[in-house]
Design a protein around this motif. Structure first.
Motif, PDB file in Angstrom:
ATOM      1  N   SER A  36      19.884  40.002  36.670  1.00 53.00           N
ATOM      2  CA  SER A  36      19.834  39.127  35.512  1.00 53.00           C
ATOM      3  C   SER A  36      21.399  39.523  34.769  1.00 53.00           C
ATOM      4  O   SER A  36      21.793  40.440  34.939  1.00 53.00           O
ATOM      5  N   PRO A  37      21.701  38.327  34.014  1.00 52.18           N
ATOM      6  CA  PRO A  37      22.820  38.582  33.082  1.00 52.18           C
ATOM      7  C   PRO A  37      22.818  40.065  32.116  1.00 52.18           C
ATOM      8  O   PRO A  37      23.853  40.671  32.250  1.00 52.18           O
ATOM      9  N   ASP A  38      21.809  40.185  31.666  1.00 49.76           N
ATOM     10  CA  ASP A  38      21.642  41.655  30.889  1.00 49.76           C
ATOM     11  C   ASP A  38      21.744  42.611  31.782  1.00 49.76           C
ATOM     12  O   ASP A  38      22.186  43.949  31.282  1.00 49.76           O
ATOM     13  N   ALA A  39      21.073  42.906  32.876  1.00 47.88           N
ATOM     14  CA  ALA A  39      21.254  43.978  33.570  1.00 47.88           C
ATOM     15  C   ALA A  39      22.710  44.246  34.190  1.00 47.88           C
ATOM     16  O   ALA A  39      23.072  45.062  34.035  1.00 47.88           O
ATOM     17  N   ARG A  40      23.285  43.044  34.583  1.00 49.57           N
ATOM     18  CA  ARG A  40      24.605  43.113  34.923  1.00 49.57           C
ATOM     19  C   ARG A  40      25.465  43.723  33.727  1.00 49.57           C
ATOM     20  O   ARG A  40      26.397  44.589  33.873  1.00 49.57           O
ATOM     21  N   GLY A  41      25.206  43.305  32.461  1.00 51.93           N
ATOM     22  CA  GLY A  41      26.072  43.476  31.338  1.00 51.93           C
ATOM     23  C   GLY A  41      25.954  44.962  31.043  1.00 51.93           C
ATOM     24  O   GLY A  41      26.854  45.678  30.657  1.00 51.93           O
ATOM     25  N   ALA A  42      24.711  45.198  31.164  1.00 50.59           N
ATOM     26  CA  ALA A  42      24.305  46.922  30.736  1.00 50.59           C
ATOM     27  C   ALA A  42      25.358  47.734  31.812  1.00 50.59           C
ATOM     28  O   ALA A  42      25.765  48.735  31.104  1.00 50.59           O
ATOM     29  N   ILE A  43      24.948  47.548  33.050  1.00 46.52           N
ATOM     30  CA  ILE A  43      25.561  48.344  34.108  1.00 46.52           C
ATOM     31  C   ILE A  43      27.265  48.346  33.914  1.00 46.52           C
ATOM     32  O   ILE A  43      28.091  49.297  33.926  1.00 46.52           O
ATOM     33  N   GLU A  44      27.831  47.234  33.532  1.00 42.24           N
ATOM     34  CA  GLU A  44      29.428  47.076  33.616  1.00 42.24           C
ATOM     35  C   GLU A  44      29.838  47.837  32.328  1.00 42.24           C
ATOM     36  O   GLU A  44      30.749  48.549  32.459  1.00 42.24           O
ATOM     37  N   GLN A  45      29.120  47.692  31.234  1.00 43.67           N
ATOM     38  CA  GLN A  45      29.194  48.481  30.011  1.00 43.67           C
ATOM     39  C   GLN A  45      29.083  50.041  30.065  1.00 43.67           C
ATOM     40  O   GLN A  45      30.130  50.781  29.882  1.00 43.67           O
ATOM     41  N   ALA A  46      28.323  50.512  31.027  1.00 33.14           N
ATOM     42  CA  ALA A  46      28.264  51.699  31.412  1.00 33.14           C
ATOM     43  C   ALA A  46      29.444  52.250  32.122  1.00 33.14           C
ATOM     44  O   ALA A  46      30.034  53.223  32.245  1.00 33.14           O
ATOM     45  N   VAL A  47      29.583  51.245  33.222  1.00 34.01           N
ATOM     46  CA  VAL A  47      31.025  51.585  34.157  1.00 34.01           C
ATOM     47  C   VAL A  47      32.293  51.754  33.182  1.00 34.01           C
ATOM     48  O   VAL A  47      33.069  52.693  33.490  1.00 34.01           O
ATOM     49  N   GLN A  48      32.257  50.919  32.200  1.00 33.29           N
ATOM     50  CA  GLN A  48      33.565  51.134  31.285  1.00 33.29           C
ATOM     51  C   GLN A  48      33.497  52.317  30.442  1.00 33.29           C
ATOM     52  O   GLN A  48      34.309  52.842  30.424  1.00 33.29           O
ATOM     53  N   VAL A  49      32.228  52.694  30.049  1.00 28.97           N
ATOM     54  CA  VAL A  49      32.203  53.892  29.265  1.00 28.97           C
ATOM     55  C   VAL A  49      32.264  55.034  29.878  1.00 28.97           C
ATOM     56  O   VAL A  49      33.036  55.880  29.526  1.00 28.97           O
ATOM     57  N   LEU A  50      32.037  55.209  31.113  1.00 32.05           N
ATOM     58  CA  LEU A  50      32.195  56.256  31.789  1.00 32.05           C
ATOM     59  C   LEU A  50      33.545  56.387  32.877  1.00 32.05           C
ATOM     60  O   LEU A  50      33.520  57.631  33.328  1.00 32.05           O
TER      61      LEU A  50
END
Length: 336
Positions: free
Chosen positions: A28-42
């Motif tokens: 889902s777009p929400d799941a992809r968004g959460a993972i993309e944000q985690a990738v950027q933060v980390l």
């Protein structure tokens, strides 16, 4: 940072993160968004995974060369032609044989400024951890010692052995070698081939005949100046590349040493200037255009997730011209 950390910060399972990297359309777009944000933060190396989530492509390949001389630009020309045929554009980067600059280019591709990276004679080796975090990459021409990336190259050790053996076959036993730039894998591999040829023909390696260089005309001239002052100078010189050889050749001529009558000089690479030097330079021909073309073909397959040959070795050959001949003691006597 690992995939476990990404899953923890995003609040999803490891399987969901893996699915996001490989088949993002299944989430889902929400799941992809959460993972993309985690990738950027980390800063998960740092945005390659996020770029895959977005599914974006630049249709650009970055080719990093150690210098902007015609030799390396021939490799770039081959890569550019192969890329154009596949619908890709090509950018060139200049590392100046500085590892930090090379790694900066790697980071730029990882950050999404290009889809893939061709490293022409990488400055330093990359360990297994580095390689797992690399953007799609291919090495052209020569590699560092610890490198498992796909590559297109020649066997520099074998080629250096061939050109040194050519001088030995002419009768030379006291042969000098002018090194390339410090820290370059080309330098170490061509030295290895020189030493291997001497050892196989029963000739002792003399460190005093191994002179520093930097792959430049000036470096070759400096080394030649040291040679002419030796009490027992060599009868032949193998220079690590053609520019070095031509610098040496020009200096010998400036002090009235005849080439090849007084001293033979050979190079490596078969740059365009080798054939027009005076005398024309005997050297090793390296198929530079083909190396670039094949490296880019391998990159296109890599980006398409197609199977590739990991290691490709092209043939090099000795080109005999007029800059080498028998040592003076073996030259035929002229009739008077």
């Amino acid at each position: 940072m690992t995939i476990h950390d990404v899953a923890r910060v995003a609040g999803v399972s490891i399987a969901t993160v893996s699915r996001a990297f490989n088949n993002p359309e299944l989430l889902s777009p929400d799941a992809r968004g959460a993972i993309e944000q985690a990738v950027q933060v980390l800063n998960y190396r740092p945005h390659v995974a996020a770029r895959r989530l977005r599914g974006s492509r630049t249709n650009l390949i970055l080719v990093v060369v150690p210098s902007l001389n015609p030799y390396f630009l021939d490799i770039f020309a081959g890569a550019e032609d192969a890329a154009k045929a596949a619908g890709y554009g090509v950018l060139v980067g200049h590392s100046e044989r500085v590892l930090s600059r090379e790694r900066d280019f790697v980071e730029q591709v990882a950050a999404g400024r290009a889809d893939g990276l061709i490293l022409v004679t990488t400055v330093g080796g990359y360990d297994s951890d580095d390689i797992t975090r690399m953007p799609p990459s291919v090495i052209a021409l020569d590699v560092g010692e610890a490198n498992d990336l796909p590559k297109v190259q020649i066997d520099h050790v074998a080629a250096a052995e061939m050109i040194t053996s050519y001088l030995i076959d002419l009768g030379h036993r006291r042969i000098a070698h002018i090194l390339g730039a410090p820290g370059s894998s080309l330098t170490s591999h061509r030295l290895d081939g020189f030493q291997r040829a001497l050892a196989r023909r029963g000739i002792a390696y003399d460190p005093a005949l191994c002179l520093p260089g930097d792959f430049t005309v000036d470096g070759g001239a400096t080394a030649a100046a040291a040679i002419v002052t030796m009490a027992d100078p060599p009868t032949a010189v193998f220079a690590a590349n053609d520019q070095t050889a031509i610098g040496a050749l020009q200096f010998f001529k400036s002090v009235d040493w005849r080439v090849p009558e007084d001293i033979s000089v050979v190079g490596f690479d078969d740059e365009r200037l080798a054939a027009i030097a005076s005398p024309a330079l005997s050297t090793v021909h390296v198929p530079t255009y083909q190396i670039g073309f094949r490296a880019m073909q391998k990159m296109i397959l890599l980006l398409a997730s197609q199977p590739i040959e990991q290691d490709t070795t092209l043939e090099a050959e000795v080109v005999v011209r007029r800059s080498a001949g028998p040592p003076r003691a073996l030259q035929p006597k002229s009739a008077n």
